[in-house]
Design a protein around this motif. Structure first.
Motif, mmCIF file in Angstrom:
data_model
loop_
_atom_site.group_PDB
_atom_site.id
_atom_site.type_symbol
_atom_site.label_atom_id
_atom_site.label_comp_id
_atom_site.label_asym_id
_atom_site.label_seq_id
_atom_site.Cartn_x
_atom_site.Cartn_y
_atom_site.Cartn_z
ATOM 1 N N LYS A 133 0.902 -1.256 0.142
ATOM 2 C CA LYS A 133 0.159 0.036 -0.105
ATOM 3 C C LYS A 133 0.703 1.298 -0.042
ATOM 4 O O LYS A 133 0.370 2.322 -0.512
ATOM 5 N N GLY A 134 2.055 1.306 0.728
ATOM 6 C CA GLY A 134 2.807 2.445 0.701
ATOM 7 C C GLY A 134 4.059 2.518 1.698
ATOM 8 O O GLY A 134 4.070 1.585 2.599
ATOM 9 N N HIS A 135 4.763 3.333 1.461
ATOM 10 C CA HIS A 135 6.286 3.662 2.215
ATOM 11 C C HIS A 135 6.319 4.823 2.298
ATOM 12 O O HIS A 135 7.398 5.310 1.488
ATOM 13 N N PRO A 136 5.644 5.775 2.744
ATOM 14 C CA PRO A 136 5.760 7.185 2.757
ATOM 15 C C PRO A 136 7.120 7.879 3.031
ATOM 16 O O PRO A 136 7.447 8.552 2.320
ATOM 17 N N THR A 137 7.536 7.145 4.013
ATOM 18 C CA THR A 137 9.061 8.005 4.532
ATOM 19 C C THR A 137 10.012 7.639 3.437
ATOM 20 O O THR A 137 11.065 8.426 3.085
ATOM 21 N N GLN A 138 9.998 6.557 2.743
ATOM 22 C CA GLN A 138 10.945 6.235 1.748
ATOM 23 C C GLN A 138 10.943 7.059 0.522
ATOM 24 O O GLN A 138 11.866 7.765 -0.282
ATOM 25 N N ALA A 139 9.480 7.291 0.233
ATOM 26 C CA ALA A 139 9.171 8.203 -0.968
ATOM 27 C C ALA A 139 9.782 9.765 -0.461
ATOM 28 O O ALA A 139 10.283 10.427 -1.390
ATOM 29 N N LEU A 140 9.483 10.214 0.592
ATOM 30 C CA LEU A 140 9.826 11.618 1.197
ATOM 31 C C LEU A 140 11.400 11.470 1.140
ATOM 32 O O LEU A 140 12.050 12.601 0.711
ATOM 33 N N LEU A 141 12.193 10.430 1.572
ATOM 34 C CA LEU A 141 13.671 10.547 1.670
ATOM 35 C C LEU A 141 14.100 10.382 0.134
ATOM 36 O O LEU A 141 15.383 11.206 -0.073
ATOM 37 N N ASP A 142 13.707 9.680 -0.753
ATOM 38 C CA ASP A 142 14.146 9.867 -1.939
ATOM 39 C C ASP A 142 13.850 11.106 -2.629
ATOM 40 O O ASP A 142 14.725 12.029 -3.292
ATOM 41 N N ALA A 143 12.795 11.701 -2.400
ATOM 42 C CA ALA A 143 12.533 13.355 -2.817
ATOM 43 C C ALA A 143 13.615 14.181 -2.121
ATOM 44 O O ALA A 143 13.786 15.095 -2.733
ATOM 45 N N LEU A 144 13.656 14.091 -0.988
ATOM 46 C CA LEU A 144 14.646 14.877 -0.245
ATOM 47 C C LEU A 144 16.033 14.660 -0.880
ATOM 48 O O LEU A 144 16.696 16.019 -1.118
ATOM 49 N N THR A 145 16.540 13.600 -1.303
ATOM 50 C CA THR A 145 17.913 13.463 -1.952
ATOM 51 C C THR A 145 17.669 14.051 -3.118
ATOM 52 O O THR A 145 18.755 14.822 -3.638
ATOM 53 N N ILE A 146 16.708 14.006 -4.036
ATOM 54 C CA ILE A 146 16.720 14.702 -5.193
ATOM 55 C C ILE A 146 16.479 16.285 -4.971
ATOM 56 O O ILE A 146 17.266 17.245 -5.950
ATOM 57 N N TYR A 147 15.923 16.821 -4.015
ATOM 58 C CA TYR A 147 15.925 18.109 -3.480
ATOM 59 C C TYR A 147 17.021 18.744 -3.224
ATOM 60 O O TYR A 147 17.431 19.630 -3.761
ATOM 61 N N GLU A 148 17.751 17.949 -2.417
ATOM 62 C CA GLU A 148 19.044 18.454 -2.304
ATOM 63 C C GLU A 148 19.921 18.417 -3.312
ATOM 64 O O GLU A 148 20.907 19.447 -3.228
ATOM 65 N N LYS A 149 20.159 17.415 -4.291
ATOM 66 C CA LYS A 149 21.008 17.483 -5.183
ATOM 67 C C LYS A 149 20.669 18.291 -6.550
ATOM 68 O O LYS A 149 21.558 18.865 -7.122
ATOM 69 N N LEU A 150 19.295 18.282 -6.802
ATOM 70 C CA LEU A 150 19.044 18.736 -8.068
ATOM 71 C C LEU A 150 18.010 19.962 -7.985
ATOM 72 O O LEU A 150 17.482 20.657 -8.775
ATOM 73 N N GLY A 151 17.690 20.349 -6.699
ATOM 74 C CA GLY A 151 16.687 21.562 -6.473
ATOM 75 C C GLY A 151 15.442 21.148 -6.449
ATOM 76 O O GLY A 151 15.146 20.113 -6.368
ATOM 77 N N SER A 152 14.697 22.168 -6.630
ATOM 78 C CA SER A 152 13.128 21.712 -6.770
ATOM 79 C C SER A 152 12.559 20.428 -7.408
ATOM 80 O O SER A 152 13.368 20.182 -8.642
ATOM 81 N N LEU A 153 11.665 19.661 -7.090
ATOM 82 C CA LEU A 153 11.233 18.237 -7.660
ATOM 83 C C LEU A 153 10.320 18.995 -8.891
ATOM 84 O O LEU A 153 10.154 18.169 -9.747
ATOM 85 N N SER A 154 9.748 20.259 -8.857
ATOM 86 C CA SER A 154 8.692 20.345 -9.916
ATOM 87 C C SER A 154 9.152 20.195 -11.331
ATOM 88 O O SER A 154 10.359 20.532 -11.523
ATOM 89 N N GLY A 155 8.620 19.454 -12.134
ATOM 90 C CA GLY A 155 8.901 19.254 -13.336
ATOM 91 C C GLY A 155 9.932 18.060 -13.786
ATOM 92 O O GLY A 155 10.312 17.784 -14.708
ATOM 93 N N LYS A 156 10.425 17.583 -12.644
ATOM 94 C CA LYS A 156 11.776 16.646 -12.896
ATOM 95 C C LYS A 156 10.962 15.317 -13.443
ATOM 96 O O LYS A 156 9.768 14.828 -13.071
ATOM 97 N N LYS A 157 11.800 14.446 -14.220
ATOM 98 C CA LYS A 157 11.429 13.486 -14.748
ATOM 99 C C LYS A 157 12.261 12.143 -14.060
ATOM 100 O O LYS A 157 13.207 12.062 -14.105
ATOM 101 N N VAL A 158 11.398 11.440 -13.489
ATOM 102 C CA VAL A 158 11.769 10.170 -12.618
ATOM 103 C C VAL A 158 11.253 8.799 -13.073
ATOM 104 O O VAL A 158 10.287 8.686 -13.462
ATOM 105 N N LEU A 159 12.346 8.089 -13.564
ATOM 106 C CA LEU A 159 12.208 7.070 -14.344
ATOM 107 C C LEU A 159 12.116 5.707 -13.083
ATOM 108 O O LEU A 159 13.276 5.560 -12.355
ATOM 109 N N PHE A 160 11.127 4.888 -12.984
ATOM 110 C CA PHE A 160 11.282 3.662 -12.235
ATOM 111 C C PHE A 160 11.598 2.618 -13.030
ATOM 112 O O PHE A 160 10.787 2.357 -14.141
ATOM 113 N N ILE A 161 12.476 1.607 -12.632
ATOM 114 C CA ILE A 161 12.804 0.435 -13.404
ATOM 115 C C ILE A 161 12.558 -0.728 -12.662
ATOM 116 O O ILE A 161 13.044 -0.616 -11.518
ATOM 117 N N GLY A 162 11.610 -1.706 -13.111
ATOM 118 C CA GLY A 162 11.703 -2.921 -12.403
ATOM 119 C C GLY A 162 10.140 -3.213 -11.761
ATOM 120 O O GLY A 162 9.161 -2.832 -12.736
#
Ligand code: NCD
Length: 299
Positions: A133-162
């Motif tokens: 059903k969900g793993h909210p803190t994992q999604a949040l920490l993934d997004a935090l890592t993107i935010y820290e490294k690439l800045g705003s998440l808005s418009g970013k292209k995220v590819l999930f493989i698997g």
């Protein structure tokens, strides 16, 4: 005193501003993290109930609770508990809640109704992985890592493989992407796909599109009757350095762990400077510490 109102079960009611505040708090904690061995004065206890196995999430919540000033009390897979005598997961949770921890972190299967449990309890319940059903803190920490490294998440292209279909991490990203406005696409075989999202069949084409790649473990334990040919799967979907030639120079390669090398990704991907997998783990503790420190403020 935080109440059940600060529970985190899903991300679909999250607010952009609150998520951003959480990210800023996490990064501030990271900047100020010098005194690794300082023992904070304990405020109270935190109950960490892991009815399913875990390494990162459990240690991460344990470290985060400790750093935030709570003594973590951990139930680890139920070995040696009354679950072995037939006590239900729900009764276990209610009995531990009756010992008045300040909050409860729960990892459990989908058959447990985490939503109704959190409504019944007067203390916050934090979802640490709930079936598919969900793993909210994992999604949040993934997004935090993107935010820290690439800045705003808005418009970013995220590819999930698997294995998209059986991934609770992706389930939470579906919710969070609507709050933070990033685009999700997949590269996955048909038996692991879900509808409603653009899908690539060719890994190289997919990689060339993405700003961020999140590779996923094939969730064999959650497959019910899905045939899985590991050799065929690895040939089409195992991410290797050869696929990263067309990947953005500033891109990020991530994975929530645990990794099955040779199936999800090749081991040498870890050497690529764009690989942020261990940074995700480091950030996970700060994100969870910030979340614990802000219980009562909501997300
Ligand atoms: C994930 C999980 O348990 O959902 N891992 C994690 O929490 N870091 C992903 C997985 O098990 O594949």
């Amino acid at each position: 005193m935080p109440t059940s109102k600060s529970s985190l079960i899903h991300l679909n009611n999250a607010h952009f501003k609150n998520v951003e505040t959480l990210f800023l708090k996490s990064l501030e904690l990271k900047r100020n993290f010098k005194n690794k061995n300082e023992l904070p004065k304990k405020k109270n206890t935190a109950a960490l109930l892991f009815f399913e196995s875990s390494t990162r999430t459990r240690f991460s919540f344990e470290s985060a609770a400790f750093r935030a000033g709570y003594l973590p009390l951990v139930l680890d897979s139920g070995v040696g508990t009354s679950l072995e005598k037939g006590e239900s997961t729900e009764d276990t949770i209610y009995n531990i809640a009756a010992m008045s921890p300040s909050f409860i972190v729960i990892r459990c299967g989908h058959q447990v109704d985490l939503e109704s449990i959190s409504e019944k309890l007067s203390i916050p319940v934090l979802n640490a992985g709930w079936g598919m059903k969900g793993h909210p803190t994992q999604a949040l920490l993934d997004a935090l890592t993107i935010y820290e490294k690439l800045g705003s998440l808005s418009g970013k292209k995220v590819l999930f493989i698997g294995d998209i279909k059986h991934s609770r991490v992706v389930a939470s990203h579906f919710e969070l992407s609507k709050v933070l406005n990033y685009e999700i696409r997949f590269c996955t075989p048909i038996e692991f796909s879900v509808t409603g999202y653009t899908q690539f069949s060719d890994l190289e084409e997919a990689v060339a599109w993405a700003d961020v790649i999140i590779a996923l473990r094939v969730q064999k334990e959650r497959h019910e009757g899905v045939g899985f040919d590991q050799k065929k799967y690895s040939l089409g979907y195992c991410l290797g350095l050869k696929h990263l030639k067309t990947f953005s120079k500033n891109g990020l390669v991530m994975h929530p762990g645990p990794i099955n090398y040779g199936i999800d990704i090749e081991q040498d991907v870890l050497k690529d400077p764009r690989c942020a997998i261990l940074e995700q783990v480091t950030n996970g503790v700060f994100l969870r510490e910030a979340l614990i420190r802000s219980l009562g403020e909501g997300i």
